[in-house]
Scaffold this active site. Sequence first.
Site: not given
Length: 342
Positions: A16, A18, A200, A203, A281-282
């Site tokens: 995961h 991005h 997704h 969340e 994630d980021d």
Amino acid sequence: MERVRDVSELPKAHLHLHFTGSMRPTTLLELADKYGVRLPDALTSGEPPKLRATDERGWFRFQRLYDAARSCLREPEDIQRLVREAAEEDLKDGSGWLEIQVDPTSYAPRLGGLLPALEIILDAVETAIRETGLGMRVLVAANRMKHPLEARTLARLAVRYQDRGVVGFGLSNDERRGMARDFDRAFAIARDGGLLSAPHGGELTGPSSVRDCLDDLHATRIGHGVRAAEDPRLLRRLADRGVTCEVCPASNVALGVYEKPEDVPLRTLFEAGVPMALGADDPLLFGSRLAAQYEIARHHHGFTDEELAELARQSVRGSAAPQDVQAALLSGVDDWLSGPAA
Ligand SMILES: [Zn+2]
């Protein structure tokens, strides 16, 4: 003594991450300089921005920062650099397999259209594999804020580029907008074409969004999925079906899904037998990368080295890596565990 092995040496898969979100902060500053882009202060302060994405304004702000960062990726060489550095950072953190997630639509305007954008991205991934040795594949992700027809186009494209490294189809952006089932046709195209389904869910919204991913999109993996912890029956279902949740603890705290790292229900999912693949994630916006997620499990949830090794195995088994790559990583996990704990 337990708890002394280096988690950055624990072989694992990263499922995961991005695209723009994987950028090094220093690279963002250099690219902004190159193109004369004035970045929002939140991206230049050297500290991860304070975000509260649990309300729509907070989510919007998060998206605006993401867009500002993305606007600095303008030429194929920028894409090459981003992907190579993402691979280098992953290798440093013990990753042996990276699946990076991208919506090529949002890069298309600056890279000459949708097809050229995807080709440039896949070329960059091929080059990064060659140059760094990291196994790497791509998830094409549709944007749930856009029309489902666009997602169908993207799914067809993703299927067509399977032999160039696309392994899955995702769905991202604000879970509070639209219904998963609006995208069921797109996901059917992706699945029929042989791609794994990894939307997704769970969340920003509760267990029902995870159920929708299972029922309507036949998800084999869930991006996040942590909110499933609120529903024991759903946890059993995820465990029985072996649906891997791509859990991103630092992201959850940064976006206000949970107040503190210890509130992320890692234990609940683990004890319920739900396979997890910890992810960053980021990192650009949340300030921590892959190994740091395993550190959170260790320091805030008391995961022993045996349990961390099991998390790493789950990430590998949940990946799209070929059998021989998985076998090598899994035996690396055993080696890590049987190695000196000092
Ligand atoms: Zn995500």
